[in-house]
Design a protein around this motif. Structure first.
Motif, PDB file in Angstrom:
ATOM      1  N   HIS A  32       0.897  -1.076   0.085  1.00 60.42           N
ATOM      2  CA  HIS A  32      -0.093  -0.081  -0.070  1.00 60.42           C
ATOM      3  C   HIS A  32       0.719   1.202   0.031  1.00 60.42           C
ATOM      4  O   HIS A  32       1.819   1.128   0.692  1.00 60.42           O
ATOM      5  CB  HIS A  32      -0.855  -0.002   1.206  1.00 60.42           C
ATOM      6  N   THR A  33       0.509   2.441  -0.678  1.00 61.81           N
ATOM      7  CA  THR A  33       1.138   3.541  -0.696  1.00 61.81           C
ATOM      8  C   THR A  33       1.118   4.550   0.247  1.00 61.81           C
ATOM      9  O   THR A  33      -0.394   4.639   0.480  1.00 61.81           O
ATOM     10  CB  THR A  33       1.166   4.241  -2.214  1.00 61.81           C
ATOM     11  N   LEU A  34       1.789   4.902   1.065  1.00 62.16           N
ATOM     12  CA  LEU A  34       1.123   6.060   2.134  1.00 62.16           C
ATOM     13  C   LEU A  34       1.496   7.508   1.356  1.00 62.16           C
ATOM     14  O   LEU A  34       1.797   7.491  -0.023  1.00 62.16           O
ATOM     15  CB  LEU A  34       2.481   6.024   3.087  1.00 62.16           C
ATOM     16  N   GLU A  35       0.827   8.392   2.124  1.00 59.82           N
ATOM     17  CA  GLU A  35       0.929   9.711   1.495  1.00 59.82           C
ATOM     18  C   GLU A  35       2.082  10.352   1.203  1.00 59.82           C
ATOM     19  O   GLU A  35       2.154  11.108   0.255  1.00 59.82           O
ATOM     20  CB  GLU A  35       0.059  10.758   2.410  1.00 59.82           C
ATOM     21  N   ASP A  36       3.265  10.011   1.830  1.00 59.94           N
ATOM     22  CA  ASP A  36       4.620  10.556   1.436  1.00 59.94           C
ATOM     23  C   ASP A  36       5.198   9.712   0.388  1.00 59.94           C
ATOM     24  O   ASP A  36       6.323   9.810  -0.073  1.00 59.94           O
ATOM     25  CB  ASP A  36       5.536  10.352   2.779  1.00 59.94           C
ATOM     26  N   ASP A  38       5.929   6.483   0.330  1.00 59.43           N
ATOM     27  CA  ASP A  38       6.612   5.118   0.853  1.00 59.43           C
ATOM     28  C   ASP A  38       5.347   4.008   0.576  1.00 59.43           C
ATOM     29  O   ASP A  38       4.293   4.280   0.367  1.00 59.43           O
ATOM     30  CB  ASP A  38       7.016   5.416   2.185  1.00 59.43           C
ATOM     31  N   VAL A  40       4.145   0.113   2.167  1.00 54.20           N
ATOM     32  CA  VAL A  40       4.105  -0.710   3.242  1.00 54.20           C
ATOM     33  C   VAL A  40       3.571  -2.053   2.880  1.00 54.20           C
ATOM     34  O   VAL A  40       2.527  -2.265   2.305  1.00 54.20           O
ATOM     35  CB  VAL A  40       2.856   0.235   4.294  1.00 54.20           C
TER      36      VAL A  40
END
Length: 165
Positions: A32-36, A38, A40
């Motif tokens: 999954h892509t985080l807002e920054d 990166d 996970v």
């Protein structure tokens, strides 16, 4: 003599097996892509894990062909995903082998291994496999994740090469 006959039967069955392959990142495991920006690790891709199990239970050979580099040292702190071998052991998967292409397209390795069908999250990998005469299935993933994962692995590989120089 009985052992010889059993081994011969097993050899004949292996020769008749279809070979199916799965990519690893975003095909057998999910991100999954985080807002920054990166990424996970979210765990196994249950649908494809079940498909791999079903194919093996039907008497087929199932393998992993990944563009990852074969692990040579400890994991990077940001990488909380399992290595392919760890996932196989943790889930008791009926995977016959893991093949690493170290960032190269998988099509050549798929042809070499005699793969009939390959599942992958990368549309370029799917196109290359199909151009090589291998049936390929595009696994849908979160938009842009493939590129971010590729960038992260390229960065990791380049840093590893710098450390060995």
């Amino acid at each position: 003599m009985k052992l010889l006959l059993e081994n011969w039967r097993q050899y004949l069955n292996e020769e008749e097996q279809n070979i199916y392959s799965f990519d690893f990142d975003n095909t057998l495991i999910r991100y999954h892509t985080l807002e920054d920006g990166d990424v996970v690790y979210l765990g196994p891709h249950e649908e494809n894990i079940q498909l791999a199990k079903d194919l093996a239970a039907a008497g087929n050979k199932v393998i992993i062909v990944t563009s990852r580099a074969e692990p040579t040292g400890p994991k990077k702190p940001w990488d909380d995903s399992p290595a392919p071998e760890e996932l196989i052991a943790d889930l008791g998967l009926p995977i016959s082998g893991v093949y690493y292409t170290h960032g190269d397209f998988k099509a050549g390795k798929l042809v070499e291994l005699g793969v009939q069908k390959h599942w992958d999250d990368d549309d370029e990998e799917v196109a290359a496999a199909e151009a090589a005469g291998i049936q390929a299935v595009l696994v849908p993933v979160e938009e842009g994740i493939t590129e971010r994962l590729r960038d992260k692995w390229i960065d990791l590989l380049s840093k590893s090469e710098e450390e060995t120089i």
